[in-house]
Design a protein around this motif. Structure first.
Motif, mmCIF file in Angstrom:
data_model
loop_
_atom_site.group_PDB
_atom_site.id
_atom_site.type_symbol
_atom_site.label_atom_id
_atom_site.label_comp_id
_atom_site.label_asym_id
_atom_site.label_seq_id
_atom_site.Cartn_x
_atom_site.Cartn_y
_atom_site.Cartn_z
ATOM 1 N N SER A 448 -25.143 -6.191 -12.623
ATOM 2 C CA SER A 448 -24.653 -4.951 -13.565
ATOM 3 C C SER A 448 -23.885 -4.048 -12.698
ATOM 4 O O SER A 448 -22.832 -3.508 -13.467
ATOM 5 C CB SER A 448 -25.853 -4.602 -14.044
ATOM 6 O OG SER A 448 -26.533 -5.377 -14.851
ATOM 7 N N ALA A 449 -24.104 -3.738 -11.571
ATOM 8 C CA ALA A 449 -23.538 -2.653 -10.697
ATOM 9 C C ALA A 449 -22.000 -3.017 -10.107
ATOM 10 O O ALA A 449 -21.090 -2.114 -10.033
ATOM 11 C CB ALA A 449 -24.509 -2.008 -9.831
ATOM 12 N N LEU A 450 -21.720 -4.358 -9.644
ATOM 13 C CA LEU A 450 -20.595 -4.549 -8.956
ATOM 14 C C LEU A 450 -19.555 -4.670 -9.860
ATOM 15 O O LEU A 450 -19.675 -5.420 -10.935
ATOM 16 C CB LEU A 450 -20.982 -5.801 -8.398
ATOM 17 C CG LEU A 450 -21.342 -5.791 -6.825
ATOM 18 C CD1 LEU A 450 -21.340 -7.407 -6.262
ATOM 19 C CD2 LEU A 450 -20.525 -4.957 -5.886
ATOM 20 N N ASN A 451 -18.283 -3.904 -9.513
ATOM 21 C CA ASN A 451 -16.989 -4.084 -10.032
ATOM 22 C C ASN A 451 -16.400 -5.029 -9.279
ATOM 23 O O ASN A 451 -15.280 -5.572 -9.751
ATOM 24 C CB ASN A 451 -16.237 -2.576 -10.162
ATOM 25 C CG ASN A 451 -17.087 -1.740 -11.150
ATOM 26 O OD1 ASN A 451 -17.914 -2.168 -11.806
ATOM 27 N ND2 ASN A 451 -16.568 -0.485 -11.027
ATOM 28 N N LEU A 452 -16.387 -4.719 -7.785
ATOM 29 C CA LEU A 452 -15.490 -5.556 -7.236
ATOM 30 C C LEU A 452 -15.768 -5.557 -5.834
ATOM 31 O O LEU A 452 -16.544 -4.663 -5.021
ATOM 32 C CB LEU A 452 -14.064 -4.961 -6.951
ATOM 33 C CG LEU A 452 -12.880 -5.532 -6.442
ATOM 34 C CD1 LEU A 452 -11.449 -5.465 -7.056
ATOM 35 C CD2 LEU A 452 -12.530 -4.661 -5.039
ATOM 36 N N VAL A 453 -15.613 -6.653 -5.110
ATOM 37 C CA VAL A 453 -15.912 -6.704 -3.460
ATOM 38 C C VAL A 453 -14.464 -7.096 -2.855
ATOM 39 O O VAL A 453 -13.734 -8.038 -3.263
ATOM 40 C CB VAL A 453 -16.989 -7.832 -3.167
ATOM 41 C CG1 VAL A 453 -17.258 -8.035 -1.804
ATOM 42 C CG2 VAL A 453 -18.216 -7.683 -4.001
ATOM 43 N N LEU A 454 -14.386 -6.263 -1.948
ATOM 44 C CA LEU A 454 -12.783 -6.554 -1.078
ATOM 45 C C LEU A 454 -13.223 -6.850 0.179
ATOM 46 O O LEU A 454 -13.971 -6.081 1.177
ATOM 47 C CB LEU A 454 -11.976 -5.512 -0.852
ATOM 48 C CG LEU A 454 -10.863 -5.477 -0.524
ATOM 49 C CD1 LEU A 454 -9.693 -4.797 -1.410
ATOM 50 C CD2 LEU A 454 -10.725 -5.270 0.964
ATOM 51 N N ALA A 455 -12.890 -8.194 0.875
ATOM 52 C CA ALA A 455 -13.185 -8.424 2.459
ATOM 53 C C ALA A 455 -11.726 -8.400 3.010
ATOM 54 O O ALA A 455 -10.860 -8.802 2.293
ATOM 55 C CB ALA A 455 -13.871 -9.873 2.429
ATOM 56 N N GLN A 456 -11.584 -7.737 4.156
ATOM 57 C CA GLN A 456 -10.380 -7.649 4.816
ATOM 58 C C GLN A 456 -10.494 -7.847 6.368
ATOM 59 O O GLN A 456 -11.448 -7.793 7.138
ATOM 60 C CB GLN A 456 -10.123 -6.334 4.775
ATOM 61 C CG GLN A 456 -10.594 -5.148 5.194
ATOM 62 C CD GLN A 456 -9.819 -3.547 4.717
ATOM 63 O OE1 GLN A 456 -9.939 -3.424 3.733
ATOM 64 N NE2 GLN A 456 -9.081 -3.236 5.949
ATOM 65 N N ARG A 457 -9.461 -8.190 6.983
ATOM 66 C CA ARG A 457 -9.192 -8.171 8.357
ATOM 67 C C ARG A 457 -7.827 -7.783 8.639
ATOM 68 O O ARG A 457 -6.879 -7.700 7.913
ATOM 69 C CB ARG A 457 -9.072 -9.966 8.645
ATOM 70 C CG ARG A 457 -10.415 -10.654 8.551
ATOM 71 C CD ARG A 457 -11.621 -10.324 9.469
ATOM 72 N NE ARG A 457 -12.717 -11.255 9.320
ATOM 73 C CZ ARG A 457 -13.594 -11.208 8.376
ATOM 74 N NH1 ARG A 457 -13.357 -10.040 7.402
ATOM 75 N NH2 ARG A 457 -14.451 -11.979 8.285
ATOM 76 N N LEU A 458 -7.537 -7.666 10.254
ATOM 77 C CA LEU A 458 -6.251 -7.094 10.362
ATOM 78 C C LEU A 458 -5.749 -8.144 11.309
ATOM 79 O O LEU A 458 -6.340 -8.592 12.233
ATOM 80 C CB LEU A 458 -6.587 -5.609 11.114
ATOM 81 C CG LEU A 458 -6.746 -4.606 10.383
ATOM 82 C CD1 LEU A 458 -6.918 -3.261 11.417
ATOM 83 C CD2 LEU A 458 -5.554 -4.346 9.240
ATOM 84 N N VAL A 459 -4.478 -8.580 11.077
ATOM 85 C CA VAL A 459 -3.605 -9.560 12.071
ATOM 86 C C VAL A 459 -2.642 -8.781 12.532
ATOM 87 O O VAL A 459 -1.980 -7.695 11.967
ATOM 88 C CB VAL A 459 -3.392 -10.807 11.340
ATOM 89 C CG1 VAL A 459 -4.570 -11.559 10.969
ATOM 90 C CG2 VAL A 459 -2.598 -10.439 10.162
ATOM 91 N N ARG A 460 -1.991 -9.140 13.814
ATOM 92 C CA ARG A 460 -0.641 -8.864 14.299
ATOM 93 C C ARG A 460 0.624 -9.207 13.696
ATOM 94 O O ARG A 460 0.650 -10.505 13.386
ATOM 95 C CB ARG A 460 -0.826 -8.993 15.772
ATOM 96 C CG ARG A 460 -1.880 -8.246 16.484
ATOM 97 C CD ARG A 460 -1.978 -8.492 17.828
ATOM 98 N NE ARG A 460 -0.896 -7.571 18.586
ATOM 99 C CZ ARG A 460 -0.742 -7.737 19.893
ATOM 100 N NH1 ARG A 460 -1.364 -8.605 20.635
ATOM 101 N NH2 ARG A 460 0.187 -6.801 20.466
ATOM 102 N N ARG A 461 1.285 -8.158 13.438
ATOM 103 C CA ARG A 461 2.718 -8.590 12.852
ATOM 104 C C ARG A 461 3.653 -9.281 13.847
ATOM 105 O O ARG A 461 3.844 -8.860 15.322
ATOM 106 C CB ARG A 461 3.375 -7.706 12.174
ATOM 107 C CG ARG A 461 2.557 -6.752 11.048
ATOM 108 C CD ARG A 461 3.272 -5.533 10.471
ATOM 109 N NE ARG A 461 4.564 -5.935 9.879
ATOM 110 C CZ ARG A 461 4.723 -6.038 8.529
ATOM 111 N NH1 ARG A 461 3.821 -6.002 7.703
ATOM 112 N NH2 ARG A 461 6.038 -6.409 8.094
ATOM 113 N N ILE A 462 4.596 -10.121 13.393
ATOM 114 C CA ILE A 462 5.492 -10.614 14.132
ATOM 115 C C ILE A 462 6.644 -9.497 14.520
ATOM 116 O O ILE A 462 7.063 -8.975 13.663
ATOM 117 C CB ILE A 462 6.304 -11.922 13.723
ATOM 118 C CG1 ILE A 462 5.261 -13.049 13.304
ATOM 119 C CG2 ILE A 462 7.418 -12.380 14.277
ATOM 120 C CD1 ILE A 462 5.929 -14.159 12.540
ATOM 121 N N CYS A 463 7.000 -9.353 15.740
ATOM 122 C CA CYS A 463 8.006 -8.318 16.150
ATOM 123 C C CYS A 463 9.323 -8.508 15.402
ATOM 124 O O CYS A 463 10.057 -9.860 15.607
ATOM 125 C CB CYS A 463 8.335 -8.413 17.541
ATOM 126 S SG CYS A 463 9.597 -7.208 18.309
#
Length: 606
Positions: A448-463
């Motif tokens: 009932s309570a949950l609207n949204l769950v977001l999982a995330q990671r950071l990766v390095r960008r190509i120069c």
């Protein structure tokens, strides 16, 4: 057949066995190695008993390993950074060149096979060893890695003209600490620390690591998620440097046995930078880590982090709801707090009361009531949440849900007309749901309570300066569990999801994305990586990019939660409802030319 040095046999013993040296020469070299604390092989060359060229040829034949003449080899300083100085010095190894996934490394001892596995783990490259003379190799290593004092001199020269640096003291000033600060104000160590603190900000570092070892000090910066060694200050400055950090952070300089935490506020010109300071007693002194909190670099625009349009739309809809719960999940340092701050900035209006409990408060945001959690005095997340509910809040942010009590109050607040934002440490969005229920929360309350769950990671960008197209080999594709014939539909992509790939893509990747569909083969797609240039310090990577797994609650997902099914069933249902997993979002970033397949494999699970 060429003689072979047995894996556990010393080189000098093999030379004696094969008649290359006499017993008398063997004993002379053994005595010299004891007196000079060097290897016997080194002593043989030093005493002139065996020419280094002949010794290297012998070892190359006996170990069936190619040899290299370092005097005719130009070492690339960008490649040097792949192996730490202390490892190179201790084991006599030197990186020479990089070709694709293979790193060529010069070694002096062909029997030391264990170090090759260590190097493979540290560098994440396949190691191709070549043999070099120990005498020459030592000299080249000393020359290439002797940059500590030089780096410190250059850094001090750069900031020698800066007069507008000052420590901003809190008003509740400890008199003894202030007096001690004045006493060391003219010491050379003050200038060095100011140089380190300002240089780290200039380079865009997120953390500064000051580390004490038995025979040296080391300063490293974390830039784009990777640590880089900057300098090695003289060991004699260790006590003064640690004391100065403590004085600036208003910590107890006499206490060296327990960890301490503090903050430094530094004014550099017209800019005020916060440093969160943590000290930790280690074997040879205290390690000091400073987290740089530069509000000027705080980006609150999720589009710039690389979130896909459909995922961003789902997140915005969730936080625009007047009540319910939005959870952000991921490991430490994956940008969860920044995502929450971004969400809060979108809904921070004059007509809402926003309250946050954080440990620690990283950035001060105008218009938001931020509370610092202090467990030692009973000001826990749960205690702060209880107090918030008596403060007429509209929106509540809880730094982290760690236990049943905090989770229970947060769920209750979400069900009674408040928007609750928080974080958890889980690996994926579906696992977050099962984690909440494992804590003891009831499935019907979670559903009932949950609207949204977001999982995330950071990766390095190509120069962007040295990005180039390349074709990955089968081994690299195998790491992602695909082959050139794998079709995008087999990775669970839908045509609607692939349409997002055309937005925010790199220009040179766009022509290949025009006709992207579920039937497109992996082998027909472009792959990109950085060649390595001065702009990215030879790494081929510069800056960071977010990967997002956004699971918006739908009637089907709520039904799965009520049935108390496992994380895999929730994941399958979410994908069928249009969710992109972290790996799928990573694939989109690879196809767009934003990051490398290696980065995605490292940070996400299949």
């Amino acid at each position: 057949m060429a003689p072979v040095v047995a894996p556990r046999e010393k080189v000098a013993d093999a030379l004696l066995r094969d008649g290359v040296i006499t017993k008398e020469q063997f004993e002379r070299s053994r005595q010299e190695s004891k007196q000079s604390s060097c290897t016997q092989t080194y002593a043989l060359v030093k005493l002139g008993i065996v020419p280094e060229v002949e010794l290297t040829k012998y070892l190359a034949r006996s170990s069936r390993m190619p040899a290299v003449d370092l005097s005719k080899f130009e070492v690339d300083p960008r490649i040097i950074k792949l192996i730490p100085a202390e490892l190179a010095t201790k084991h006599l190894v030197l990186p020479l060149k990089r070709e694709g996934r293979t790193l060529t490394v010069a070694v002096a001892d062909p029997t030391n096979l264990g170090i090759l596995e260590d190097l493979k783990f540290i560098t994440r490259y396949d190691i191709f060893p070549v043999l070099a003379g120990e005498y020459t190799l030592r000299n080249v290593i000393d020359k290439q890695y002797d940059q500590g004092d030089e780096g410190m001199k250059n850094l001090l020269d750069e900031v020698s003209g800066l007069d507008d640096i000052e420590v901003v003291e809190d008003k509740e000033e400890d008199v003894s600490a202030a007096a001690l600060a004045a006493a060391v104000d003219d010491a050379p160590v003050v200038k060095l620390i100011n140089a380190i603190l300002t240089d780290a900000v200039k380079r865009g570092a997120s953390d500064i690591h000051f580390e004490c070892f038995e025979h040296e000090l080391r300063v490293r910066y974390r830039i784009d998620g990777a640590l880089q060694e900057v300098m090695k200050p003289p060991l004699k400055l260790k006590a003064a440097l640690i004391s100065r950090f403590k004085i600036m952070a208003q910590l107890n300089i006499a206490e060296r046995r327990v960890p301490q935490d503090g903050r430094i506020k530094l004014k550099i010109g017209n800019k005020v930078i916060d440093y969160r300071v943590s000290t930790l007693p280690t074997l040879f002194g205290e390690k000091v880590v400073l987290r740089i909190l530069d509000k000027g670099n705080l980006t609150l625009d999720l589009e710039k982090f690389g979130i896909e349009p459909s995922a961003e739309k789902a997140l915005m809809e969730a936080i625009m709801n007047p009540y319910g719960m939005v959870l952000v999940t991921g490991p430490t340092g994956s940008g969860k707090t920044t995502t929450l701050y971004s969400a809060l900035s979108k809904i921070n209006n004059i007509d809402v009361n926003i309250m946050t409990s954080e440990d620690p408060v990283e950035y001060n945001l105008f218009g938001i009531n931020q509370v610092q959690v202090r467990n030692e005095i009973g000001m826990t997340f749960a205690a702060a949440l209880k107090a918030f509910l008596r403060q007429d809040p509209n929106i509540i942010m809880v730094g982290e849900i760690r236990d049943l009590e905090t989770g229970g109050i947060a769920i209750k607040a979400a069900l009674t007309g408040h928007l609750v934002l928080s974080t958890l440490h889980t690996n994926s969005a579906p696992e977050t749901v099962t984690r909440l229920m494992d804590m003891g929360l009831e499935p019907f309350n979670v559903a009932s309570a949950l609207n949204l769950v977001l999982a995330q990671r950071l990766v390095r960008r190509i120069c962007p300066k040295c990005r180039r197209k390349y074709t990955p080999d089968d081994i690299e594709l195998g790491g992602a569990k695909v082959t050139p014939d794998t079709r995008l539909g087999e990775l669970r992509f839908t045509d609607s999801a692939l349409q997002d790939a055309k937005s925010r893509a790199m220009p040179d990747a766009l022509p290949h994305l025009e006709h992207l569909s579920v039937d497109t083969r992996i082998g027909d797609l472009p792959f990109f990586k950085g060649r390595g240039c001065d702009d990215c310090a030879g790494t081929g990577l510069k800056g960071r990019q977010g990967l997002y797994e956004v699971m918006a609650m739908t009637p089907e997902l709520r039904r799965c939660i009520l049935m108390n099914v496992g994380a895999q069933e929730i994941k399958d249902a979410a994908i069928s409802e249009g969710m992109l997993t972290l790996r799928m979002d990573g694939w989109l970033k690879v196809l767009k030319g934003v990051t490398t397949l290696e980065q995605v494999i490292r940070e996400t699970a299949a």
